[in-house]
Design a protein around this motif. Sequence first.
Motif, mmCIF file in Angstrom:
data_model
loop_
_atom_site.group_PDB
_atom_site.id
_atom_site.type_symbol
_atom_site.label_atom_id
_atom_site.label_comp_id
_atom_site.label_asym_id
_atom_site.label_seq_id
_atom_site.Cartn_x
_atom_site.Cartn_y
_atom_site.Cartn_z
ATOM 1 N N ASN A 187 15.913 28.243 98.260
ATOM 2 C CA ASN A 187 16.363 26.897 97.923
ATOM 3 C C ASN A 187 15.218 25.891 97.933
ATOM 4 O OD1 ASN A 187 18.990 27.604 97.503
ATOM 5 N ND2 ASN A 187 19.782 26.701 99.387
ATOM 6 N N SER A 188 15.261 24.970 96.976
ATOM 7 C CA SER A 188 14.266 23.910 96.895
ATOM 8 C C SER A 188 14.435 22.932 98.050
ATOM 9 C CB SER A 188 14.426 23.152 95.567
ATOM 10 O OG SER A 188 13.678 21.966 95.593
ATOM 11 N N VAL A 189 13.347 22.684 98.763
ATOM 12 C CA VAL A 189 13.415 21.699 99.851
ATOM 13 C C VAL A 189 13.528 20.293 99.292
ATOM 14 C CG1 VAL A 189 12.220 23.100 101.578
ATOM 15 C CG2 VAL A 189 10.892 21.628 100.069
ATOM 16 N N TYR A 213 10.893 25.528 105.601
ATOM 17 C CA TYR A 213 10.378 26.641 106.406
ATOM 18 C C TYR A 213 10.536 26.342 107.899
ATOM 19 C CZ TYR A 213 7.082 30.031 108.353
ATOM 20 O OH TYR A 213 6.501 31.034 109.084
ATOM 21 N N GLU A 214 10.281 25.090 108.279
ATOM 22 C CA GLU A 214 10.361 24.715 109.697
ATOM 23 C C GLU A 214 11.778 24.916 110.238
ATOM 24 O OE1 GLU A 214 6.870 23.297 107.857
ATOM 25 O OE2 GLU A 214 8.941 22.821 107.265
ATOM 26 N N VAL A 215 12.778 24.549 109.434
ATOM 27 C CA VAL A 215 14.168 24.727 109.864
ATOM 28 C C VAL A 215 14.537 26.212 109.875
ATOM 29 C CG1 VAL A 215 16.585 24.131 109.391
ATOM 30 C CG2 VAL A 215 14.799 22.411 109.082
ATOM 31 N N MET A 216 13.958 26.976 108.945
ATOM 32 C CA MET A 216 14.158 28.435 108.955
ATOM 33 C C MET A 216 13.673 29.030 110.275
ATOM 34 S SD MET A 216 12.860 29.404 105.089
ATOM 35 C CE MET A 216 12.757 31.162 105.456
ATOM 36 N N TRP A 232 17.090 40.548 111.111
ATOM 37 C CA TRP A 232 16.412 40.738 109.829
ATOM 38 C C TRP A 232 15.221 39.794 109.748
ATOM 39 C CZ3 TRP A 232 21.851 39.432 109.470
ATOM 40 C CH2 TRP A 232 22.124 38.057 109.400
ATOM 41 N N LEU A 233 14.328 40.106 108.841
ATOM 42 C CA LEU A 233 13.239 39.187 108.539
ATOM 43 C C LEU A 233 13.790 38.095 107.639
ATOM 44 C CD1 LEU A 233 10.400 41.751 107.868
ATOM 45 C CD2 LEU A 233 10.425 40.036 109.691
ATOM 46 N N TYR A 234 13.237 36.893 107.769
ATOM 47 C CA TYR A 234 13.696 35.751 106.980
ATOM 48 C C TYR A 234 12.492 35.213 106.220
ATOM 49 C CZ TYR A 234 16.663 31.582 106.132
ATOM 50 O OH TYR A 234 17.418 30.577 105.566
ATOM 51 N N LEU A 235 12.488 35.422 104.914
ATOM 52 C CA LEU A 235 11.345 35.098 104.070
ATOM 53 C C LEU A 235 11.578 33.813 103.282
ATOM 54 C CD1 LEU A 235 10.714 38.658 102.533
ATOM 55 C CD2 LEU A 235 10.015 37.777 104.755
ATOM 56 N N HIS A 236 10.485 33.088 103.048
ATOM 57 C CA HIS A 236 10.557 31.811 102.330
ATOM 58 C C HIS A 236 9.990 31.959 100.921
ATOM 59 C CE1 HIS A 236 9.640 27.230 102.226
ATOM 60 N NE2 HIS A 236 10.856 27.493 101.790
ATOM 61 N N ASP A 237 10.851 31.784 99.947
ATOM 62 C CA ASP A 237 10.490 31.890 98.530
ATOM 63 C C ASP A 237 10.270 30.489 97.973
ATOM 64 O OD1 ASP A 237 10.208 32.717 95.862
ATOM 65 O OD2 ASP A 237 12.384 32.891 95.563
ATOM 66 N N ILE A 238 9.186 29.852 98.387
ATOM 67 C CA ILE A 238 8.967 28.446 98.040
ATOM 68 C C ILE A 238 8.782 28.244 96.533
ATOM 69 C CG2 ILE A 238 6.460 28.466 98.428
ATOM 70 C CD1 ILE A 238 6.909 25.642 99.755
ATOM 71 N N SER A 239 8.232 29.231 95.841
ATOM 72 C CA SER A 239 8.011 29.112 94.391
ATOM 73 C C SER A 239 9.273 29.404 93.589
ATOM 74 C CB SER A 239 6.912 30.079 93.943
ATOM 75 O OG SER A 239 7.394 31.412 93.985
ATOM 76 N N GLN A 240 10.250 30.013 94.227
ATOM 77 C CA GLN A 240 11.508 30.457 93.610
ATOM 78 C C GLN A 240 11.308 31.616 92.629
ATOM 79 O OE1 GLN A 240 13.287 26.612 92.226
ATOM 80 N NE2 GLN A 240 14.602 26.863 94.023
#
Length: 193
Positions: free
Chosen positions: A74-76, A84-87, A98-106
């Motif tokens: 999701n777009s911040v 990412y900080e809230v993640m 599970w691992l929680y990955l950040h897809d900042i570029s989408q």
Amino acid sequence: MAFTLELGEKAPDFKLLATDGQTYQLKDFQDADVLVVFFTCNHCPFVLGSNEVTRATAEKFIPQGVKFVAVNSNSVNTKPDDSYEVMVEMMEKEQFPWLYLHDISQETAKAYGALRTPHFFVFNRNRELIYTGRGIDNPKEADKATVNNLDNALTEHLAGKAVTTPLTNPLGCNVKWDGQDAHWMPAEACDLV
């Protein structure tokens, strides 16, 4: 070409930062007999409503060689709560298995064709898609759910059977695409079934 990965297609690669500070690629999970990649987020009521069912499903199948990888695309700019900080805060508090990955570029969401949160993709040993769609049939109110499609798909596959219902529509909030209205979806991203 369909927006969402089609059954039998291979899992697209990715290179994403996780809440543990490490960067992961698809090859980092090559030891898993089955890989569940699911698109989720920090705020969606459908995610929050079903996280504990997803946790229970993961805890049931992880000992059987299944790995679960969550991705937040999701777009911040649209949803600041999906930063990412809230993640990191959420994982520290919830301790999900599970691992929680950040897809900042989408780009990963586009490669998989993620439609909603949550949206599950189950891949076999060869990383071919064998199930995609919802986890349960009422993710917003999990106590009212009558079908756990994710559990069913994993149970059947691990028993050496074909997945009876390999395709369902994901139920949840749409992925928040950067630069778009919060409810926007790509024109080609229609229902799966």
